[in-house]
Design a protein around this motif. Sequence first.
Motif, PDB file in Angstrom:
ATOM      1  N   ARG A 471       0.843  -1.202   0.000  1.00  0.00           N
ATOM      2  CA  ARG A 471       0.000   0.000   0.000  1.00  0.00           C
ATOM      3  C   ARG A 471       0.880   1.254   0.000  1.00  0.00           C
ATOM      4  N   ASN A 472       1.895   1.260   0.848  1.00  0.00           N
ATOM      5  CA  ASN A 472       2.781   2.434   0.919  1.00  0.00           C
ATOM      6  C   ASN A 472       3.562   2.641  -0.369  1.00  0.00           C
ATOM      7  N   ALA A 473       3.992   1.539  -0.952  1.00  0.00           N
ATOM      8  CA  ALA A 473       4.853   1.667  -2.135  1.00  0.00           C
ATOM      9  C   ALA A 473       4.065   2.030  -3.388  1.00  0.00           C
ATOM     10  N   THR A 474       2.842   1.531  -3.473  1.00  0.00           N
ATOM     11  CA  THR A 474       2.108   1.742  -4.728  1.00  0.00           C
ATOM     12  C   THR A 474       1.348   3.073  -4.749  1.00  0.00           C
ATOM     13  N   ARG A 475       0.976   3.584  -3.564  1.00  0.00           N
ATOM     14  CA  ARG A 475       0.296   4.895  -3.543  1.00  0.00           C
ATOM     15  C   ARG A 475       1.341   5.984  -3.659  1.00  0.00           C
ATOM     16  N   TRP A 476       1.315   6.686  -4.740  1.00  0.00           N
ATOM     17  CA  TRP A 476       2.334   7.722  -4.976  1.00  0.00           C
ATOM     18  C   TRP A 476       2.091   8.925  -4.083  1.00  0.00           C
ATOM     19  N   LYS A 477       3.128   9.295  -3.312  1.00  0.00           N
ATOM     20  CA  LYS A 477       3.005  10.466  -2.439  1.00  0.00           C
ATOM     21  C   LYS A 477       3.979  11.523  -2.953  1.00  0.00           C
ATOM     22  N   PRO A 478       3.479  12.486  -3.694  1.00  0.00           N
ATOM     23  CA  PRO A 478       4.372  13.470  -4.308  1.00  0.00           C
ATOM     24  C   PRO A 478       5.252  14.184  -3.288  1.00  0.00           C
ATOM     25  N   HIS A 482      11.370  15.303  -4.296  1.00  0.00           N
ATOM     26  CA  HIS A 482      11.591  16.628  -4.870  1.00  0.00           C
ATOM     27  C   HIS A 482      11.861  16.464  -6.355  1.00  0.00           C
ATOM     28  N   LEU A 483      11.176  17.275  -7.135  1.00  0.00           N
ATOM     29  CA  LEU A 483      11.463  17.313  -8.574  1.00  0.00           C
ATOM     30  C   LEU A 483      12.159  18.636  -8.855  1.00  0.00           C
ATOM     31  N   THR A 484      13.210  18.609  -9.654  1.00  0.00           N
ATOM     32  CA  THR A 484      13.856  19.880  -9.999  1.00  0.00           C
ATOM     33  C   THR A 484      13.896  20.042 -11.513  1.00  0.00           C
ATOM     34  N   PRO A 485      13.660  21.271 -11.959  1.00  0.00           N
ATOM     35  CA  PRO A 485      13.696  21.515 -13.405  1.00  0.00           C
ATOM     36  C   PRO A 485      15.126  21.440 -13.911  1.00  0.00           C
TER      37      PRO A 485
END
Length: 502
Positions: A471-478, A482-485
Amino acid sequence: MASHAQVLIVGAGFSGISLGRALRESKFTDFRILERGSDAGGVWRSNTYPGCRCDVPSHLYSFSFAPNPDWTSTYSPQPEIQDYLRRCLDRFGLRPHLRTAVEVEDARWDEDAQLWHVTTNTGTWTAQVLVSAVGPLTEPKLPDVPGIDRFKGTIMHSARWDHAHDLTGERVASIGTGASAIQYVPEIADRTGKLFVFQRSAPWITPHNKRLITDAERARFRARPLRQKIERGKAYVSKELLVLGFAKRPRLMGLLQTVARKHMERQVKDPALRRSLTPDFTLGCKRIVPSNTWYPALQKPGVEIVPQALREIREHSVIDAAGVEREVDTIIFATGFHVTDIPIADKIRGRDGELLSDAWAGSPRAYLGVSVPRFPNFFMFLGPNSGLGHSSMVYMIEAQTAHVKNAIRALDVSGSATIEVDQQAHDRYNTELDRKLATTVWETGGCQTFYRDANGRNATLYPDWTFTFRRNATRWKPDAYHLTPPAPRSQPRQPTTTADAS
Ligand code: N01
């Protein structure tokens, strides 16, 4: 000039195949799978020792999306599992993505180009995303005993079995009594002239309910796939119930311990032998191994259990911890693998050139066993605390596959250059793991295992229900990443590289 792939996967075992299939399914085709061996299969390619089979039920130890109605046994032998993986590779169109006999020597994150530079024995690669799918049971471990280089006879490790070497009539020392030795010792005991089984600590052995699957049953599984799903579900639930004893109420292990004790009493009549085969820790603290042939094998003529560690090796002999010397022709090490000191961690450098093994400082940790702060665009399978001692690792691999696929998608869809796990999310996750680990049988059961890292922490097992992990691994928690351009200066896609056209 380096070859380039957007995603580079290292290893073509269950994990590499699972991720490759998931990427193709989401129409993502710019990936390669680098495999150092000659074929896919991972541990099921490299472990070929006599009697090698999976001690997790066949219907559970396979991909949920690729049930195999043709298993011939309720616990599959190694050649069938390897064959299954080869067929999966073809069925999911992964063969063109596979590069065999390619061994990764070094991988470093290039902050400016925002790419991984990967050096292999056959050339260099760049990749936006690097995935280690090498698994924790990859590098055989030999014990640190003096004299190993002096031995004049044959030495082999269970995971590198030398089939050209004939053991018939030989004096053999077999070192270790984990899951591997317990499978091969009964297979070779009739062939060897003398077989000394070195047992540093006695394992708990439970009865094995392995049996052949009949033609009629296989036909029914083919005709009605739901039947097989039900078998899988039953196997999953029966394995999952063990978590109650492992992680929730270790005292419950006493019930299974009684079953194991009765099993030994039935099979071993000599009280002195029984004493030396009785473990001194709570069942479950180490992997529980099922076998109906282990105890009978130890009582065969020509087989001797040596209830001691191996202390030294000489040119033609082995010395046990009590100082007794035995002449042997061959030594077989069933001494396990580099699990918490996994060698690929010495080859991967993240931000500022930091080695993964240095970042871990002897105690590997990761978020969901997958991602590590300061290692952007890097993911791994079956990393710290995502292992199981009781059920199917394929279940965990599928959960991690969903996670890594979601991360790659987040990177791709947002047009970002990097994705990196948030330090706090990572730390919170690990604090919670430590809290749960504290009361498990692995902590309270009074044993020493390879689960522990150099600092004594259990860095191997997941201490909760596997469905919680999924459950923890498959539910994506944004928020966990961190995403960087892309940096203004960088040209992240393929600045000095070519697509791998081979
Ligand atoms: O290795 P191990 P394995 N003198 O690390 C002993 C998977 N697997 O290859 O117990 C004497 O379990 C050591 O002694 P001690 C599975 O995940 C799966 O058997 O530490 N002995 C121990 O007995 C498993 O957990 C399947 O006191 C020495 C042994 O070596 C993992 O692989 C099948 C020694 C190592 O046992 C590893 O299993 C097989 C010394 N100096 C394996 N040094 C399935 O069916 C070490 N030992 C899925």
